[in-house]
Design a protein around this motif. Structure first.
Motif, PDB file in Angstrom:
ATOM      1  N   SER A   1       0.887  -0.999   0.294  1.00 28.42           N
ATOM      2  CA  SER A   1       0.116   0.220   0.058  1.00 28.42           C
ATOM      3  C   SER A   1       0.558   2.030  -0.217  1.00 28.42           C
ATOM      4  N   ASN A   2       1.764   1.303   0.690  1.00 27.65           N
ATOM      5  CA  ASN A   2       3.033   2.888   0.124  1.00 27.65           C
ATOM      6  C   ASN A   2       3.487   2.356  -0.438  1.00 27.65           C
ATOM      7  N   ASN A   3       3.669   1.764  -1.633  1.00 26.47           N
ATOM      8  CA  ASN A   3       4.147   1.888  -3.662  1.00 26.47           C
ATOM      9  C   ASN A   3       3.556   2.833  -4.059  1.00 26.47           C
ATOM     10  N   SER A   4       3.511   3.509  -3.892  1.00 21.63           N
ATOM     11  CA  SER A   4       2.324   5.070  -5.596  1.00 21.63           C
ATOM     12  C   SER A   4       2.423   4.114  -6.569  1.00 21.63           C
ATOM     13  N   ALA A   5       3.467   4.142  -7.287  1.00 27.02           N
ATOM     14  CA  ALA A   5       3.307   3.213  -8.234  1.00 27.02           C
ATOM     15  C   ALA A   5       2.177   2.279  -8.749  1.00 27.02           C
ATOM     16  N   LEU A   6       2.574   1.867  -7.591  1.00 22.77           N
ATOM     17  CA  LEU A   6       1.910   0.626  -7.585  1.00 22.77           C
ATOM     18  C   LEU A   6       0.118   0.880  -7.628  1.00 22.77           C
ATOM     19  N   VAL A   7       0.376   1.618  -6.804  1.00 25.11           N
ATOM     20  CA  VAL A   7      -1.378   2.127  -6.076  1.00 25.11           C
ATOM     21  C   VAL A   7      -1.794   3.003  -7.130  1.00 25.11           C
ATOM     22  N   VAL A   8      -0.940   3.105  -7.808  1.00 24.29           N
ATOM     23  CA  VAL A   8      -1.827   4.371  -9.060  1.00 24.29           C
ATOM     24  C   VAL A   8      -1.775   3.949  -9.921  1.00 24.29           C
ATOM     25  N   SER A   9      -1.605   2.974 -10.733  1.00 21.55           N
ATOM     26  CA  SER A   9      -1.340   1.912 -10.975  1.00 21.55           C
ATOM     27  C   SER A   9      -3.056   0.883 -11.126  1.00 21.55           C
ATOM     28  N   VAL A  10      -3.123   0.629  -9.972  1.00 21.92           N
ATOM     29  CA  VAL A  10      -4.039  -0.694  -9.434  1.00 21.92           C
ATOM     30  C   VAL A  10      -5.134   0.502  -9.586  1.00 21.92           C
ATOM     31  N   THR A  11      -5.763   2.214  -9.736  1.00 21.16           N
ATOM     32  CA  THR A  11      -6.457   3.272  -9.664  1.00 21.16           C
ATOM     33  C   THR A  11      -6.583   3.399 -11.255  1.00 21.16           C
ATOM     34  N   LEU A  12      -5.809   3.208 -11.644  1.00 25.13           N
ATOM     35  CA  LEU A  12      -5.988   3.277 -12.986  1.00 25.13           C
ATOM     36  C   LEU A  12      -6.764   1.734 -13.820  1.00 25.13           C
ATOM     37  N   ALA A  13      -5.857   0.560 -12.853  1.00 22.78           N
ATOM     38  CA  ALA A  13      -6.570  -0.766 -14.082  1.00 22.78           C
ATOM     39  C   ALA A  13      -8.139  -0.392 -13.059  1.00 22.78           C
ATOM     40  N   ALA A  14      -8.811   0.154 -11.674  1.00 21.83           N
ATOM     41  CA  ALA A  14     -10.000   0.250 -10.923  1.00 21.83           C
ATOM     42  C   ALA A  14     -11.036   0.726 -12.334  1.00 21.83           C
ATOM     43  N   VAL A  15     -10.530   2.089 -13.250  1.00 19.61           N
ATOM     44  CA  VAL A  15     -10.956   3.096 -13.532  1.00 19.61           C
ATOM     45  C   VAL A  15     -11.240   2.398 -14.912  1.00 19.61           C
ATOM     46  N   CYS A  16      -9.566   1.262 -15.995  1.00 18.46           N
ATOM     47  CA  CYS A  16     -10.107   0.228 -17.288  1.00 18.46           C
ATOM     48  C   CYS A  16     -11.291  -0.850 -16.689  1.00 18.46           C
ATOM     49  N   PHE A  17     -11.449  -1.082 -15.492  1.00 17.53           N
ATOM     50  CA  PHE A  17     -12.468  -2.320 -14.941  1.00 17.53           C
ATOM     51  C   PHE A  17     -13.829  -1.899 -15.054  1.00 17.53           C
TER      52      PHE A  17
END
Length: 170
Positions: free
Chosen positions: A27-43
């Motif tokens: 959860s502290n990996n900002s790049a991963l959190v942003v990519s998950v947010t982008l994935a959530a938008v895609c899904f």
């Protein structure tokens, strides 16, 4: 028979991300959190497109982008800084799409329920109308029989008898 596993993939990715969020390194990996947010938008877009059962190629592209953003984007340093600045926008966009989909699916379900009820009511009205026709016919027969029994004259085997017992010829 082919089964579409796209929804299951999205569900399992969501569960994996939720479990990953329990760990601080994840959860502290900002790049991963942003990519998950982008994935959530895609899904979310995938679900929106899937709702209309159209644009199958677009669904595949959006699904690919969602999976790509989880697997590859966290390691692309040139894009993560841009996405990090867009994180709030992406979060709100994903949330807006999800809320819109919830309302859209609820509206569709209500419309289907109303249509089902209308068909049921129409069927019951048809049954009631048939029963009313039968009752009307039976009431007519009852009136005929009642008038023959309670009338001044009763006809039996061609002889007409009055209520006082005298016989009359027809």
């Amino acid at each position: 028979m082919d089964k579409n596993y796209a929804n299951e993939i999205v569900m399992f990715l969501g569960v994996a991300i939720a479990i990953g969020g329990l760990f601080p390194d994840y959860s502290n990996n900002s790049a991963l959190v942003v990519s998950v947010t982008l994935a959530a938008v895609c899904f979310s877009f995938f679900d929106l497109i899937n709702f209309y059962n159209k644009w199958y190629r677009m669904q595949k592209v959006v699904l690919f982008l969602g999976i790509f953003s989880i697997i590859v984007v966290p390691y692309l340093s040139f894009i993560t800084t841009f996405l990090d600045k867009q994180n709030n926008f992406l979060t709100l966009l994903g949330l807006a799409i999800v809320m819109f989909l919830m309302g859209l699916k609820q509206k569709k379900q209500e419309e289907e329920d109303v249509e089902k009820l209308s068909k049921g009511i129409a069927k019951l009205e048809g049954i009631i109308n048939e029963q009313n026709k039968i009752i009307t016919e039976q009431n007519g027969l009852i009136k005929i029989l009642t008038s023959n029994i309670s009338g001044d004259n009763l006809q039996i085997n061609g002889e007409i008898k009055s209520n006082d017992g005298s016989k009359q010829q027809d």
